[in-house]
Design an enzyme around this catalytic site. Structure first.
Site, mmCIF file in Angstrom:
data_model
loop_
_atom_site.group_PDB
_atom_site.id
_atom_site.type_symbol
_atom_site.label_atom_id
_atom_site.label_comp_id
_atom_site.label_asym_id
_atom_site.label_seq_id
_atom_site.Cartn_x
_atom_site.Cartn_y
_atom_site.Cartn_z
ATOM 1 N N HIS A 193 -12.661 1.437 4.443
ATOM 2 C CA HIS A 193 -12.075 0.098 4.336
ATOM 3 C C HIS A 193 -13.091 -0.954 4.775
ATOM 4 O O HIS A 193 -13.297 -1.969 4.102
ATOM 5 C CB HIS A 193 -10.824 -0.005 5.207
ATOM 6 C CG HIS A 193 -9.624 0.705 4.656
ATOM 7 N ND1 HIS A 193 -9.410 2.056 4.814
ATOM 8 C CD2 HIS A 193 -8.565 0.249 3.939
ATOM 9 C CE1 HIS A 193 -8.277 2.389 4.223
ATOM 10 N NE2 HIS A 193 -7.741 1.325 3.681
ATOM 11 N N HIS B 7 -7.907 -6.980 1.810
ATOM 12 C CA HIS B 7 -7.128 -6.074 2.673
ATOM 13 C C HIS B 7 -7.776 -5.926 4.050
ATOM 14 O O HIS B 7 -7.090 -5.746 5.047
ATOM 15 C CB HIS B 7 -7.024 -4.711 1.984
ATOM 16 C CG HIS B 7 -6.305 -3.652 2.756
ATOM 17 N ND1 HIS B 7 -5.173 -3.880 3.488
ATOM 18 C CD2 HIS B 7 -6.566 -2.321 2.892
ATOM 19 C CE1 HIS B 7 -4.763 -2.750 4.040
ATOM 20 N NE2 HIS B 7 -5.594 -1.795 3.712
ATOM 21 N N HIS C 198 0.846 -1.206 0.000
ATOM 22 C CA HIS C 198 0.000 0.000 0.000
ATOM 23 C C HIS C 198 0.877 1.250 0.000
ATOM 24 O O HIS C 198 0.816 2.072 0.909
ATOM 25 C CB HIS C 198 -0.963 -0.041 1.197
ATOM 26 C CG HIS C 198 -1.889 -1.217 1.140
ATOM 27 N ND1 HIS C 198 -3.231 -1.110 0.841
ATOM 28 C CD2 HIS C 198 -1.645 -2.543 1.279
ATOM 29 C CE1 HIS C 198 -3.774 -2.318 0.813
ATOM 30 N NE2 HIS C 198 -2.835 -3.210 1.087
ATOM 31 N N ASP D 94 -6.496 -1.086 -3.434
ATOM 32 C CA ASP D 94 -6.862 -1.881 -2.252
ATOM 33 C C ASP D 94 -7.814 -2.997 -2.693
ATOM 34 O O ASP D 94 -8.895 -2.719 -3.235
ATOM 35 C CB ASP D 94 -7.617 -1.040 -1.211
ATOM 36 C CG ASP D 94 -6.757 -0.041 -0.447
ATOM 37 O OD1 ASP D 94 -5.535 -0.014 -0.647
ATOM 38 O OD2 ASP D 94 -7.338 0.723 0.353
ATOM 39 N N HIS E 115 -2.044 3.433 -5.184
ATOM 40 C CA HIS E 115 -2.199 1.980 -5.066
ATOM 41 C C HIS E 115 -3.649 1.540 -5.045
ATOM 42 O O HIS E 115 -4.557 2.347 -4.845
ATOM 43 C CB HIS E 115 -1.443 1.444 -3.846
ATOM 44 C CG HIS E 115 -2.058 1.792 -2.522
ATOM 45 N ND1 HIS E 115 -1.751 2.940 -1.839
ATOM 46 C CD2 HIS E 115 -2.950 1.130 -1.739
ATOM 47 C CE1 HIS E 115 -2.420 2.972 -0.703
ATOM 48 N NE2 HIS E 115 -3.172 1.894 -0.626
HETATM 49 C C1 23J Z 1 -3.942 -0.445 7.136
HETATM 50 C C2 23J Z 1 -4.596 0.089 8.211
HETATM 51 C C3 23J Z 1 -5.216 1.301 8.103
HETATM 52 C C4 23J Z 1 -5.180 1.973 6.897
HETATM 53 C C5 23J Z 1 -4.518 1.459 5.794
HETATM 54 C C6 23J Z 1 -3.891 0.249 5.929
HETATM 55 C C7 23J Z 1 -4.489 2.196 4.489
HETATM 56 O O1 23J Z 1 -4.690 3.360 4.427
HETATM 57 C C8 23J Z 1 -4.316 1.506 3.202
HETATM 58 O O2 23J Z 1 -3.435 1.888 2.435
HETATM 59 O O3 23J Z 1 -5.082 0.604 2.912
HETATM 60 S S1 23J Z 1 -5.986 3.533 6.743
HETATM 61 MN MN MN Z 2 -4.363 0.777 0.849
#
Ligand code: 23J
Ligand code: MN
Length: 260
Positions: free
Chosen positions: A210, A81, A71, A77, A75
């Site tokens: 997400h 994820h 990420h 997702d 990118h």
């Molecule tokens: C993992 C945890 C929180 C977030 C993210 C990744 C990302 O922003 C991402 O790039 O998917 S907010």
């Molecule tokens: Mn991401």
């Protein structure tokens, strides 16, 4: 003019009646990475290491090794994820059907609001007002939030970190679920480092974009650029991630096709 659709398409490209816009940020060591709280695992920044450059290590060739988190920079997702998307079929970078990587886009311009307020959140009501002007978001469309945030590039204003975390505009907690359920979009795209707002970790449902997009088997695009070059409707995005087996996402060269 050829009657073959694909020949018409390539002719339109060479005659520039269809143009290709690059929605990708440069990928380099200075590319901003979202720092998570220290008790969580951390993503690697982008790193490039020269293998040879027409020298004793390889007299006729130039090439590099690179490393980074999935990420990093502009990118894609994938649904896998997020824990809410983990049980969908075909939910990873190698298994998502490839026709999903070409889809139309709706672009919602909130540059003014985001310029006034780094914590601006795009609501369902705002999207409905956009629809009154531009028509209903077609099923299978990307919804892209145009904030102008990409102008911050790799500067500290991009992550906009304060003691209480990052301050970057994003979707209101109610919007992603509404877009997934009521509009059946293909995904959500943003100019920020992630698809959620900077403060989304502290929302009642943390990281609602997400959570709800991937829970509905939808996708995300982060760190988009040049959204000011897109019309509100009518652009087509090309967004294939790398075919990482079981990948949760990957850096992506995101292209848009626009007419005229
Ligand atoms: C993992 C945890 C929180 C977030 C993210 C990744 C990302 O922003 C991402 O790039 O998917 S907010
Ligand atoms: Mn991401």
């Amino acid at each position: 003019m050829s009657t073959n659709l694909l020949m018409q398409f390539t002719q339109a490209l060479s005659q520039k009646t269809i143009r290709v816009i690059d929605l990708t940020q440069p990928l380099q060591a200075s590319t901003p990475i979202l720092p998570l709280p220290p008790d969580f695992g951390q993503s690697w920044p982008f790193r490039l290491e020269e293998i040879s450059r027409y020298d004793e290590r390889g007299p006729g060739w130039y090439w590099n090794n690179f490393s980074c988190g999935e990420h990093t920079g502009t990118h894609f997702d994938a649904p896998i994820h997020w824990v809410t998307g983990k049980d969908h079929a075909h939910n990873a970078t190698d298994s998502i059907p490839v026709d999903k990587f070409i889809a139309p886009a709706c672009v919602i311009d909130v540059t003014e609001e985001a310029g006034r307020d780094a914590d601006f959140l795009l609501t369902c009501e705002h999207v409905e007002r956009w629809e009154a002007q531009h028509g209903r978001i077609p099923e299978g469309s990307w919804v892209l939030m145009r904030t102008g945030w990409s102008r911050h590039g790799a500067s500290s204003a991009y992550l906009n970190l304060r003691e209480d975390g990052s301050h970057v505009p994003g979707p209101h907690p109610e919007l992603p679920e509404w877009l997934a359920r009521e509009r059946n979009v293909i995904g959500w795209g943003s100019e920020g480092v992630g698809t959620d707002a900077g403060q989304a970790f502290s929302f009642e449902t943390p990281f609602p974009c997400h959570c709800h997009m991937h829970g509905a088997n939808k996708f995300g695009l982060a760190s988009l650029a040049n959204l000011d070059q897109l019309p509100p409707t009518g652009a087509v995005l090309i967004t294939p991630p790398l075919k990482i087996v079981n990948g949760s996402g990957s850096p992506c060269r995101v292209l848009a096709l626009v007419e005229g």
